[in-house]
Design an enzyme around this catalytic site. Structure first.
Site, PDB file in Angstrom:
ATOM      1  CE  LYS A 120     -25.621  46.985  37.703  1.00  0.00           C
ATOM      2  NZ  LYS A 120     -25.567  46.110  38.373  1.00  0.00           N
ATOM      3  CD  GLU A 174     -18.289  45.649  41.073  1.00  0.00           C
ATOM      4  OE1 GLU A 174     -19.609  45.454  40.496  1.00  0.00           O
ATOM      5  OE2 GLU A 174     -17.908  46.079  41.864  1.00  0.00           O
ATOM      6  CB  SER A 226     -32.367  45.932  33.864  1.00  0.00           C
ATOM      7  OG  SER A 226     -31.459  45.656  32.902  1.00  0.00           O
TER       8      SER A 226
END
Length: 400
Positions: free
Chosen positions: A91, A113, A380
Site C-alpha cells: 500500500k 478508507e 502483498s
C-alpha cells in the site's frame, strides 16, 4: 495488442468511467490534470524514486521458496516480497505517489478508507511524513478485527472514524469517505487505496503499483534467464494484483491468475468472489463486476481477510477477465489458513491473510506442474496485522 490504458473517459472496455455526483467532477478533473502533468515531470519521478528506495525500502526481493517448492514436488515458487516494505504491505507505493500529488494541488487534508488497515496505516504514515492532516474511515467490524492497525494509525497522528452502517466493512468505509470529500473538496484529497473508484483512480493507483511487476520481471530474468510461466496475486479491490500483472500483460506466454475470497461457501453473502457470483454494475464511481441480489441491491460479503471482502473489483480486472487475459479463481477461508500455516512452517514467513489466498493457489497448482515451471506469487503483505484472527481460528496454538 491489449489496450493497457483507459480511454479519455477512463473506460477499460465497457468498465470504469466516472459515475459520481456533480460536486466531485471538478476535483476528479483537477486530479486527472495534475497526474497527467506529474507523469511527464522528471522531478516528480525522481522524488518518488528516492522515497521508494530510501523510505519505503524498494526494490523488494524476489525470494525462491526452496523448501515449499521441494515439499510440493512440482513448480519452482518465487515470492515477490512486498511484505518487507515499510508499513508491511504494498500500500505504501500508492500512498507515496498520491501524497506527492496532494502537495502539488496544495491540499493539506487527506481522507482515506481502509479495510484490513494497511492502507490506513500507509496513509497515516505518508501524512506524518509530509505534515498533512489525516482522517481514516474504517468499518466498525474491521476495526474489531484489526485493532493493532487502528492503534498504529492513531500513533501516527491519524483520526480513525468508525463506520457503523451497512456491513461495517470496506464498502461502507468508502461511502463515508466519499461523503466527507463531497463536503470538503476545497482543501481535501481523497487518497483512495485500491485500483477502483472513478477515473483517474484505477489507472493512477495501478501506475503507482506497476513498480511491483517491473521489478519482478527484471528479477526473475536475472535468476532464471526467462520470464515466469505463471504470476499469482490475491484480488480484493485489485491494486497489488494489477500492479504485478500489468508489466506482463503483453507477454502472452505468462499466465496471470487472480485469487478472490471464497469465504465460507458459494451462497451470496458467504464470499467475495465477484467473478464467480457477480455481474456488471456500478458501485462507488465505477462500472465493474459486483455482488448484487436480484433487485440490484449490493450484497453482503464475507472473508476471513478484512482486505478481500469488497463487493466489487477494479475495472481493469473486469476487462482482463472478459478478454480471458487473466484467470480468476477463489480460495476459501479454511484453505487460506492452511496456506498461512504451511508457508510459516516451511519458509519462516507469516503472510497477511490476503496474501495467503494467493499462496494457497500456488500450493494447489505446483504439484501438477513441471519442475521447471516458474510460479511467482505476489506476497502483498505480512501477517502481523492478522495475528488476532490467526489466534481466533487456530486456538490449538494459543493454549496456555
Amino acid at each position: 495488442m491489449i489496450a493497457t490504458q483507459p480511454d479519455a473517459g477512463g473506460h477499460f472496455g465497457q468498465y470504469g468511467g466516472r459515475y459520481v455526483p456533480e460536486v466531485l467532477m471538478s476535483p476528479l478533473e483537477e486530479l486527472e490534470n495534475v497526474y497527467a502533468e506529474a507523469r511527464i515531470d522528471p522531478k516528480f519521478h525522481e522524488e518518488l524514486k528516492l522515497l521508494q528506495t530510501t523510505y519505503a525500502g524498494r526494490p523488494t526481493p524476489l525470494y525462491f521458496a526452496r523448501r515449499l517448492s521441494e515439499e510440493l514436488g512440482g513448480a519452482k515458487i518465487y515470492l515477490k516480497r512486498e511484505d518487507l516494505l515499510h508499513t508491511g504491505a504494498h500500500k505504501i507505493n500508492n500512498c507515496l505517489g498520491q501524497a506527492l500529488l496532494a502537495r502539488r494541488m496544495g491540499k493539506k487534508r487527506i481522507i482515506a478508507e481502509t479495510g484490513a488497515g494497511q492502507h490506513g496505516v500507509a496513509s497515516a504514515t505518508v501524512c506524518a511524513l509530509f505534515g498533512l492532516d489525516c482522517t481514516v474511515y474504517m468499518g466498525e467490524e474491521d476495526m474489531r478485527r484489526q485493532r493493532l492497525n487502528v492503534f498504529r494509525m492513531r500513533l501516527l497522528g491519524a483520526k480513525v472514524i468508525p463506520v457503523t452502517t451497512g456491513s461495517r466493512t470496506l464498502k461502507d468505509a468508502i461511502s463515508e469517505a466519499m461523503r466527507d470529500w463531497v463536503t470538503n473538496v476545497s482543501n481535501t484529497h481523497y487518497l483512495l487505496g485500491s485500483a477502483l473508484g472513478a477515473h483517474p483512480y484505477p489507472m493512477m493507483v495501478r501506475d503507482f503499483h506497476r513498480v511491483i511487476g517491473i521489478e519482478a520481471r527484471e528479477q526473475i530474468q536475472v535468476v532464471e534467464g526467462r520470464l515466469p510461466d505463471t504470476v499469482i496475486a490475491c484480488v480484493g479491490g485489485g491494486s497489488n494484483a494489477i500492479g504485478i500483472f500489468h508489466p506482463f500483460i503483453e507477454d502472452d506466454e505468462v499466465a496471470l491468475v487472480g485469487v478472490e475470497a471464497g469465504g465460507k461457501g458459494e451462497k451470496l453473502g458467504l464470499h467475495a468472489a465477484r467473478f464467480a457470483g457477480g455481474s456488471p454494475g456500478v458501485l462507488q464511481g465505477t462500472r465493474s463486476y459486483l455482488l448484487q441480489d436480484e433487485d440490484g441491491q449490493i450484497a453482503l460479503t464475507h472473508s476471513v481477510s478484512a482486505g478481500l471482502d469488497y463487493a466489487s473489483v477494479g475495472p481493469e480486472h473486469a476487462l482482463l477477465h472478459d478478454i480471458k487475459r487473466a484467470e480468476y479463481c477463489s480460495c476459501s477461508d479454511a484453505d487460506a489458513m492452511k496456506a498461512a500455516v504451511r508457508l510459516s512452517r516451511t519458509e519462516g514467513i507469516i503472510p497477511a491473510l490476503e496474501s495467503a489466498h494467493a499462496v494457497w493457489e500456488a500450493i494447489r497448482r505446483a504439484p501438477g506442474l513441471a519442475k521447471n515451471h516458474l510460479l511467482v506469487v505476489n506476497l502483498s503483505g505480512r501477517g502481523d496485522k492478522d495475528i488476532d484472527i490467526y489466534r481466533e481460528n487456530l486456538p490449538e496454538m494459543d493454549e496456555a
